[in-house]
Design a protein around this motif. Sequence first.
Motif, PDB file in Angstrom:
ATOM      1  N   VAL A 105       0.924  -1.306   0.162  1.00  0.00           N
ATOM      2  CA  VAL A 105       0.074   0.072   0.018  1.00  0.00           C
ATOM      3  C   VAL A 105       0.801   1.277  -0.127  1.00  0.00           C
ATOM      4  O   VAL A 105       1.698   1.425   0.829  1.00  0.00           O
ATOM      5  CB  VAL A 105      -0.943  -0.023   1.222  1.00  0.00           C
TER       6      VAL A 105
ATOM      7  N   THR B 103      -3.174   1.785  -3.351  1.00  0.00           N
ATOM      8  CA  THR B 103      -3.192   2.869  -2.436  1.00  0.00           C
ATOM      9  C   THR B 103      -3.975   2.651  -1.246  1.00  0.00           C
ATOM     10  O   THR B 103      -4.977   1.763  -1.357  1.00  0.00           O
ATOM     11  CB  THR B 103      -3.477   4.144  -3.308  1.00  0.00           C
ATOM     12  N   ASN B 104      -3.818   3.363  -0.153  1.00  0.00           N
ATOM     13  CA  ASN B 104      -4.653   3.092   0.859  1.00  0.00           C
ATOM     14  C   ASN B 104      -6.084   3.300   0.702  1.00  0.00           C
ATOM     15  O   ASN B 104      -6.965   2.879   1.331  1.00  0.00           O
ATOM     16  CB  ASN B 104      -4.165   4.074   2.073  1.00  0.00           C
ATOM     17  N   SER B 105      -6.340   4.618   0.025  1.00  0.00           N
ATOM     18  CA  SER B 105      -7.765   4.741  -0.381  1.00  0.00           C
ATOM     19  C   SER B 105      -8.466   3.631  -1.186  1.00  0.00           C
ATOM     20  O   SER B 105      -9.722   3.495  -0.819  1.00  0.00           O
ATOM     21  CB  SER B 105      -8.184   6.339  -0.984  1.00  0.00           C
TER      22      SER B 105
ATOM     23  N   GLY C  58      -9.328   0.709   0.887  1.00  0.00           N
ATOM     24  CA  GLY C  58     -10.323   1.133   2.015  1.00  0.00           C
ATOM     25  C   GLY C  58     -11.756   0.999   1.186  1.00  0.00           C
ATOM     26  O   GLY C  58     -12.540   0.600   1.723  1.00  0.00           O
TER      27      GLY C  58
ATOM     28  N   VAL D 210       2.684  -1.536   4.412  1.00  0.00           N
ATOM     29  CA  VAL D 210       2.310  -0.015   4.482  1.00  0.00           C
ATOM     30  C   VAL D 210       3.452   0.784   3.776  1.00  0.00           C
ATOM     31  O   VAL D 210       4.370   0.855   4.881  1.00  0.00           O
ATOM     32  CB  VAL D 210       1.550   0.447   5.334  1.00  0.00           C
TER      33      VAL D 210
ATOM     34  N   VAL E  26       0.099   6.833   6.787  1.00  0.00           N
ATOM     35  CA  VAL E  26      -1.076   6.353   6.172  1.00  0.00           C
ATOM     36  C   VAL E  26      -2.014   5.754   7.644  1.00  0.00           C
ATOM     37  O   VAL E  26      -2.919   5.763   7.914  1.00  0.00           O
ATOM     38  CB  VAL E  26      -1.035   4.966   5.332  1.00  0.00           C
TER      39      VAL E  26
ATOM     40  N   TYR F 241      -9.054   3.990   8.677  1.00  0.00           N
ATOM     41  CA  TYR F 241      -7.791   3.113   8.425  1.00  0.00           C
ATOM     42  C   TYR F 241      -7.301   2.345   9.698  1.00  0.00           C
ATOM     43  O   TYR F 241      -6.816   1.051   9.352  1.00  0.00           O
ATOM     44  CB  TYR F 241      -6.516   4.058   7.944  1.00  0.00           C
TER      45      TYR F 241
ATOM     46  N   PHE G 288      -7.050  -1.701   8.883  1.00  0.00           N
ATOM     47  CA  PHE G 288      -5.659  -2.451   8.882  1.00  0.00           C
ATOM     48  C   PHE G 288      -5.830  -3.299  10.265  1.00  0.00           C
ATOM     49  O   PHE G 288      -4.670  -4.202  10.217  1.00  0.00           O
ATOM     50  CB  PHE G 288      -4.425  -1.427   9.076  1.00  0.00           C
TER      51      PHE G 288
END
Length: 712
Positions: free
Chosen positions: A49, A102-104, A107, A132, A138, A283, A287
Amino acid sequence: MYPYDVQVLGAIAIFDEQIAEMKTGEGKTLTATMPLYLYALTGEGAILVTPNEYLAYRDATEMGKVYKWMGLSVNVGFSKDKEELTANDKRKLYESDILYTTNSVLGFDYLQENLANSIEDEFMRPLNFVLVDEADAVLLDEATTPLIISGSPRVQSNLIGVSDELMYFLEESSDYRSDDEEHTWFTKNGYQKIANFFNIKNLFNGEHTDLLRTTNLALRAHQRFNLNKDYVIVDNKKVELLDKQNGRILKGMKMQAGQHQAIEMKEQLELSSDMRAVASVTYQSLFQQVKHLAGMTGTAKAAENEFVSSYNLGVVKIPPHKPSIRVDLPTKIYPHQSDKILAALQEVKHLHGLGRPVLLVSANVEVSELFSELLFQIGIPHSVLNAKSAAKEAEIIKLAGQAGNVTVATSMAGRGTDIKLGPGVSELGGLAVITTELMPSIRIEQQLMGRAGRQGNPGTSQAFVSLEDELVEKFGAEWLKKVKNKFKNKDNQIKSYRIQHAIFECQRYSDEQQMLQRQKSHEMDMSVHFQRNLVYKFRKSLLHQDNINFDIEANMRDEFHRFYRSCESISMNNLKLYISDNLSYTHNIKFNELNLNDEDKVVDYLWKVAQAELKSKEVFFKTQQEKKRFYRIAILRAIDNSWVKEVDTLDQLRILVSSRTAAQRNPMFEYHKEAYRAFINMQIDFKKQMVQALCLSNIVVQKDGRKDIYFV
């Protein structure tokens, strides 16, 4: 590419589910390949990520050659061309041995996965190993901003415009006040002005809740949110939020509960729709569900305690491949902002004259544009990197290390791509990083300093600070705020150790406040997290169990008992209306002999009506599988409708409870108490929604034989 020993050490730390702290330029991209490869060998998948799509695509392309040569599949978790991906497309991506995303994106994919109406709509595997990149950004900095999928719009209040007009007639202190924690509220005098402005005798008689809501939103829009600091206007028509930590645009993110529309009205833009929240996750919650979680970043040791408490992740500090020879020059402190700006410009002019590349960093877009204008006036060519030029970020960074180049940037320059020195720059002294004020976090400061002196190269960093900087004004001691008035002369640099220490204490206090805010957000999210897990677990069981393990009769009877007890006095009209609204449009009412005073008899009668309605639908089912599918879809419809209301309620509640501090109440206790009540009400609403979905739904057979279900 051959990994250095320190990169192997970083890989070992990551494989052991730790956070590897590796300085800028130490090769985290190559380090990541080793643990990703090992975890991918399990066949359960490995995900890397990153904070933005550019980095994910770049690293997947460069490192993908290695994975493919080793016999593994690799992909990116999004469409580079911005095409809409189907569930089948996403399933193929998540079935890859290694996925860069990516984190978004991760999610929102998680939220969409848990809104699936059939097994065919699901596409994610359980999160096995997630690495990550830029872990502190993040897992900490963005942890307080929930990801929200929006659905149907709310009815727009017609008081937004006039509430905004009111703000221009109010005065601070007498009509409203604010505190260091960014709370704003009306005073008694302010509420009296509102009442006079709208010609209302009693503002708090319960008939003006919408007005109170819109005036409070307007006050926050004018006093709490600032253009080019908290948001920017794109194409003169759209408000885009900015990440406080790095100045990047938060794509697709909007404030809830009408706050976004209040800002649009303040800026005299066309109002967007205020959408209901359909699903949300932070997040931290996302996670914490990962089986094996690890991270890597240039700055993590300073927040190790928080990583341990929030994610059970330790931090391993990896030594650099070559010793750092960067020189961190003493911070220069000035009494006034004008002194500081002139001193910073003089330093840039001096360094530019030597031919050294300069990275000049400001805290927000507005200040970066101010420095850009001043540099233009003194004839120094430069590039600007902020939220308005984010699309050109990679190109600007690539040139930032060339001889004579000056780059003005927000703190977004501290993440992602390396600044490599051009020919002859090392001999001149390397890159010079100048920060024009203390950053709100020591980690951000360290990231920016680390832009210079990568891989043993020469370089310098220096901060220019004034006693009028926002961080000092907000967190400084009272004596520090007063001492600036003692300095009357221009260019009067302050060299007092006591003042220097007090200023650095402001940064430490800012860090502590941010940590407390994250803890508060996480604690507040626990109610949502608990409810979300229960709902998603129930949905999964409905989707994946062949036999629906759910007592429909018992739940319907519970709803009928609720209806009976909700009536102060049960009557034939009550019963007829309830049946037509919830059970059947065509039922022939025959309950002349029904004893309305006997609750069990009335419930039995309603159950018979429901049974008859359900039996009438069985003519459409050729197989047991079709029948099960109908029941599954109807129950999913009911739980989703109820959960959407609950998510929206909790999202509104999160904002509302903060106002209860004025009544000397604990907002956290109030939130969890109200969230529990809301969850009980959601369960009641689910049973009512289920009755309607099962009984009032309409099955239509299309010409091609396909059966469509229409719900009320």
